[in-house]
Motif scaffolding. Structure first.
Motif, PDB file in Angstrom:
ATOM      1  N   ARG A 106     -31.479 -11.588   4.212  1.00  0.00           N
ATOM      2  CA  ARG A 106     -31.936 -10.208   3.939  1.00  0.00           C
ATOM      3  C   ARG A 106     -33.114 -10.163   2.978  1.00  0.00           C
ATOM      4  O   ARG A 106     -33.910  -9.219   3.000  1.00  0.00           O
ATOM      5  CB  ARG A 106     -30.790  -9.368   3.351  1.00  0.00           C
ATOM      6  N   TRP A 107     -33.216 -11.160   2.117  1.00  0.00           N
ATOM      7  CA  TRP A 107     -34.212 -11.120   1.040  1.00  0.00           C
ATOM      8  C   TRP A 107     -35.615 -10.840   1.567  1.00  0.00           C
ATOM      9  O   TRP A 107     -36.369 -10.079   0.971  1.00  0.00           O
ATOM     10  CB  TRP A 107     -34.175 -12.455   0.291  1.00  0.00           C
ATOM     11  N   MET A 151     -38.492 -18.122  -8.118  1.00  0.00           N
ATOM     12  CA  MET A 151     -37.424 -17.139  -7.952  1.00  0.00           C
ATOM     13  C   MET A 151     -36.587 -17.118  -9.230  1.00  0.00           C
ATOM     14  O   MET A 151     -35.531 -17.748  -9.328  1.00  0.00           O
ATOM     15  CB  MET A 151     -36.576 -17.475  -6.729  1.00  0.00           C
ATOM     16  N   SER A 152     -37.084 -16.368 -10.212  1.00  0.00           N
ATOM     17  CA  SER A 152     -36.458 -16.354 -11.530  1.00  0.00           C
ATOM     18  C   SER A 152     -35.067 -15.730 -11.513  1.00  0.00           C
ATOM     19  O   SER A 152     -34.265 -15.980 -12.417  1.00  0.00           O
ATOM     20  CB  SER A 152     -37.354 -15.605 -12.526  1.00  0.00           C
ATOM     21  N   ASP A 153     -34.771 -14.921 -10.487  1.00  0.00           N
ATOM     22  CA  ASP A 153     -33.442 -14.321 -10.394  1.00  0.00           C
ATOM     23  C   ASP A 153     -32.403 -15.312  -9.874  1.00  0.00           C
ATOM     24  O   ASP A 153     -31.196 -15.046  -9.947  1.00  0.00           O
ATOM     25  CB  ASP A 153     -33.467 -13.088  -9.501  1.00  0.00           C
ATOM     26  N   VAL A 183     -32.815 -20.898  -3.056  1.00  0.00           N
ATOM     27  CA  VAL A 183     -34.269 -20.833  -2.882  1.00  0.00           C
ATOM     28  C   VAL A 183     -34.639 -21.374  -1.512  1.00  0.00           C
ATOM     29  O   VAL A 183     -35.461 -20.785  -0.789  1.00  0.00           O
ATOM     30  CB  VAL A 183     -35.000 -21.614  -3.999  1.00  0.00           C
ATOM     31  N   TRP A 184     -34.042 -22.508  -1.143  1.00  0.00           N
ATOM     32  CA  TRP A 184     -34.306 -23.114   0.164  1.00  0.00           C
ATOM     33  C   TRP A 184     -33.997 -22.131   1.284  1.00  0.00           C
ATOM     34  O   TRP A 184     -34.812 -21.944   2.201  1.00  0.00           O
ATOM     35  CB  TRP A 184     -33.464 -24.379   0.302  1.00  0.00           C
ATOM     36  N   MET A 185     -32.833 -21.492   1.246  1.00  0.00           N
ATOM     37  CA  MET A 185     -32.450 -20.571   2.326  1.00  0.00           C
ATOM     38  C   MET A 185     -33.357 -19.354   2.371  1.00  0.00           C
ATOM     39  O   MET A 185     -33.743 -18.904   3.458  1.00  0.00           O
ATOM     40  CB  MET A 185     -30.987 -20.150   2.170  1.00  0.00           C
ATOM     41  N   ARG A 186     -33.691 -18.800   1.230  1.00  0.00           N
ATOM     42  CA  ARG A 186     -34.583 -17.624   1.231  1.00  0.00           C
ATOM     43  C   ARG A 186     -35.913 -17.955   1.891  1.00  0.00           C
ATOM     44  O   ARG A 186     -36.418 -17.177   2.716  1.00  0.00           O
ATOM     45  CB  ARG A 186     -34.813 -17.136  -0.201  1.00  0.00           C
ATOM     46  N   LEU A 187     -36.503 -19.070   1.528  1.00  0.00           N
ATOM     47  CA  LEU A 187     -37.786 -19.446   2.124  1.00  0.00           C
ATOM     48  C   LEU A 187     -37.634 -19.773   3.602  1.00  0.00           C
ATOM     49  O   LEU A 187     -38.515 -19.464   4.413  1.00  0.00           O
ATOM     50  CB  LEU A 187     -38.380 -20.644   1.377  1.00  0.00           C
ATOM     51  N   ALA A 193     -21.244 -17.151 -11.452  1.00  0.00           N
ATOM     52  CA  ALA A 193     -20.728 -15.801 -11.685  1.00  0.00           C
ATOM     53  C   ALA A 193     -21.842 -14.768 -11.603  1.00  0.00           C
ATOM     54  O   ALA A 193     -21.670 -13.693 -11.001  1.00  0.00           O
ATOM     55  CB  ALA A 193     -20.036 -15.739 -13.039  1.00  0.00           C
ATOM     56  N   THR A 194     -22.990 -15.069 -12.200  1.00  0.00           N
ATOM     57  CA  THR A 194     -24.133 -14.146 -12.144  1.00  0.00           C
ATOM     58  C   THR A 194     -24.623 -13.998 -10.709  1.00  0.00           C
ATOM     59  O   THR A 194     -24.895 -12.884 -10.248  1.00  0.00           O
ATOM     60  CB  THR A 194     -25.276 -14.663 -13.032  1.00  0.00           C
TER      61      THR A 194
END
Length: 315
Positions: free
Chosen positions: A267-268, A285-287, A218-222, A294-295
């Motif tokens: 990329r997000w 970010m529920s995903d 989450v930190w990296m995406r933001l 693994a997911t």
């Protein structure tokens, strides 16, 4: 050099709100000591997990470089010199940490220097403050988070003014209380992350737990979204390409499995719909949150999921 003595941090209560010093009129003994020579933290804390993670941070080559540089300045020794590297990212694991070079200096200039970097670090913290998952680690919104982060990045890229080291020379340290424990505000990178793990905003169950994979993702995406938001990817694609590797390297000290996800995180934000969906879901970010390794790995392109060497060159 003789072994430095250790001492408790002095506490200047003249500049601290008294409510931050006492909790329900109870006195709590200090749990932080600082090595007055190197400013390495020696925690007296009953969480073995937190202590082990802090020890891991203190053993990191980059963090040791930062502490030694501050100590060198105080002693008037070891002028800063930059090792010139031809490859944009030639760092090998276990070779002493990241080094600035002619390429990183050029990239720093392309992005606008420390001011250009602070444009996106400030933007990042504005996004972080309204994301409840990340905000739980940020005790005080009034701290100059963006400026400090920008100074650290700029110095790592070779800013000759050494803004990160200079700022730490004059930074004051104050006490705060969290879940009945008395701690100190951060004075360097390792103490900043220890304070984040022990933020009063965290639940009692999570208090003291170090960063996990979902926290890092989450930190990296933001973070990359903020860089894109201020036009960084258009201004200097070369900086952003290198910076993605840079973040992939540094995030590993906080969560070793997170490195593989740095490229996906960058990329997000390419697709504006991802940010719209994220906001529509209450900025969650529920995903990512609570997803197993693994997911999470299954969401990556196969070549990224299988690549155990990136961002480092082949050995």
């Amino acid at each position: 050099k003789t072994e430095p003595s250790k001492r408790h941090l002095p506490i200047n209560t003249e500049h601290v709100n008294k409510s931050t010093i006492n909790v329900n009129q109870q006195e709590y003994p200090p749990i932080v000591q600082v090595d007055s020579f190197s400013h390495n933290i020696i925690m007296k804390y009953n969480s073995e997990s937190a202590q082990e993670q802090l020890d891991r941070l203190e053993e990191d080559a980059d963090i040791q470089q930062e502490a030694q540089r501050l100590a060198d300045i105080k002693l008037g020794t070891s002028p800063n010199t930059l090792a010139i590297e031809r490859n944009p990212f030639t760092l090998q694991k276990g070779t002493g940490g990241h080094r600035a070079n002619a390429t990183t200096l050029r990239l720093l200039d392309e992005i606008g220097g420390v001011e250009g970097i602070q444009n996106f670090t400030d933007a990042f913290y504005q996004l972080a403050f309204v994301d409840s998952h990340i905000d739980q680690f940020l005790r005080d919104h009034d701290d100059p988070h963006g400026a400090r982060f920008a100074s650290w990045i700029a110095e790592k890229f070779g800013d000759p003014t050494e803004p990160w080291t200079s700022e730490r020379q004059s930074r004051q340290v104050f006490p705060f209380h969290s879940h009945g424990h008395r701690l100190e505000t951060p004075h360097d990178r390792s103490s900043a992350h220890f304070a984040a793990w022990h933020s009063p905003k965290r639940s009692a169950d999570d208090f003291g737990e170090h960063f996990k994979l979902d926290d890092a993702r989450v930190w990296m995406r933001l973070h990359f979204a903020a860089l894109r938001q201020v036009g960084g990817f258009e201004r200097s694609p070369a900086f952003c390409d290198y910076y993605t590797k840079f973040i992939g390297h540094f995030v590993s000290i906080y969560e070793s499995t997170a490195t593989k996800f740095a490229r996906e995180s960058a990329r997000w934000s390419e697709n504006p719909q991802n940010m719209k969906d994220y906001i529509a879901k209450g900025r969650r970010m529920s995903d990512v949150i609570d997803a197993s390794y693994a997911t999470a790995l299954g969401s990556l392109p196969e070549h990224e999921a299988m690549d155990s060497s990136w961002p480092y060159p082949p050995t």
